[in-house]
Design an enzyme around this catalytic site. Structure first.
Site, PDB file in Angstrom:
ATOM      1  N   ARG A  16       0.848  -1.180   0.000  1.00  0.00           N
ATOM      2  CA  ARG A  16       0.000   0.000   0.000  1.00  0.00           C
ATOM      3  C   ARG A  16       0.885   1.232   0.000  1.00  0.00           C
ATOM      4  NH1 ARG A  16      -4.962   1.162   4.026  1.00  0.00           N
ATOM      5  NH2 ARG A  16      -3.463   0.783   5.666  1.00  0.00           N
ATOM      6  N   THR A  54      -0.694   7.617  -1.207  1.00  0.00           N
ATOM      7  CA  THR A  54      -1.942   7.569  -1.983  1.00  0.00           C
ATOM      8  C   THR A  54      -2.886   6.490  -1.475  1.00  0.00           C
ATOM      9  OG1 THR A  54      -1.056   5.913  -3.514  1.00  0.00           O
ATOM     10  CG2 THR A  54      -0.650   8.231  -4.064  1.00  0.00           C
TER      11      THR A  54
HETATM   12  N1  URA Z   1      -4.514  -3.277   7.000  1.00  0.00           N
HETATM   13  C1  URA Z   1      -4.429  -3.707   8.276  1.00  0.00           C
HETATM   14  O1  URA Z   1      -3.629  -4.585   8.595  1.00  0.00           O
HETATM   15  N2  URA Z   1      -5.219  -3.137   9.200  1.00  0.00           N
HETATM   16  C2  URA Z   1      -6.106  -2.175   8.892  1.00  0.00           C
HETATM   17  O2  URA Z   1      -6.826  -1.722   9.774  1.00  0.00           O
HETATM   18  C3  URA Z   1      -6.189  -1.752   7.555  1.00  0.00           C
HETATM   19  C4  URA Z   1      -5.389  -2.312   6.629  1.00  0.00           C
END
Ligand code: URA
Length: 211
Positions: free
Chosen positions: A106, A110
């Site tokens: 991730r 963004t």
């Molecule tokens: N990923 C996680 O591990 N926890 C979250 O709360 C959101 C994305």
């Protein structure tokens, strides 16, 4: 138009284990064990309508025809890295299943999903894919993973998340209304960092003890 489907797995055993997992003082080893146990229970629900075929067998008393599943037709698709915590419990229940991996991280700015790995078994058009990611938060990784998975044309796709946020479900189903989601809880919302609240924190960190 396809109506999106969400299966809420409200079995008391699943809900009990999820409550334990949410608690911040739980040890890494207990978190890992509970995720393993809960994934076995969730596998039971996700595979409820799995196709069976009749085979001829012999009991100690007589011959009969009896149903079996073809586990090899199932492919568990792990979204790394937290999805791997979901895998072993699922494989305990469907040991013949194949396993595919999608590596996504991730982007912290963004919150978009960036792919770094993708490997699926051959012959996906004859297989039913069950995508594993404990947290359906923004939904961006889930959307990206299923976009890529659809390129391999599996026979069917299901998505399993331990926890989901309403925003993530909305995003996911806007892109993939044909993919049913199985989850143990839909929490209140996402916070400004894209975490599910009340949630359970960072599933990967809690699973691997990296924080
Ligand atoms: N990923 C996680 O591990 N926890 C979250 O709360 C959101 C994305």
């Amino acid at each position: 138009m396809t109506t999106p489907v969400v299966h809420l797995i409200d079995h008391p055993l699943v809900q009990h284990k999820l409550t334990l997992m949410r608690q911040k003082d739980l040890s890494t080893s207990s978190f890992r064990r509970l995720l393993h146990e809960i994934s076995m229970l969730m596998a039971y629900e996700v595979t409820r309508d799995m196709p069976t075929q009749m085979i001829d067998i012999e009991t100690p008393l007589e011959k009969m025809r009896s149903p079996v599943i073809d586990g090899k037709k199932t492919v568990f698709v792990v979204i790394m890295r937290a999805g791997s915590g979901f895998l072993d419990g699922m494989l305990d229940v469907v040991p013949g299943a194949r396993v595919g991996h999608v590596g996504l991280y991730r982007d912290p700015k963004t919150l978009g999903a960036v792919e770094y790995y993708f490997k699926m078994p051959q012959g996906m058009n004859e297989r039913d894919a069950i995508v594993l990611d404990p947290m359906l938060a923004t939904g961006n990784s889930a959307v990206a993973a299923v976009n890529r998975l659809k390129e391999t044309q599996p026979r069917s796709i299901r998505f399993v998340a331990l926890l989901a946020a309403p925003e993530g479900l909305k995003n996911f189903h806007a892109h993939h209304p044909d993919v049913p989601v199985y989850t143990a809880a839909i929490d209140r919302q996402l916070n400004e960092h894209g975490y599910i609240v009340p949630g359970l924190g960072d599933a990967g960190d809690r699973l691997f003890g990296t924080k």
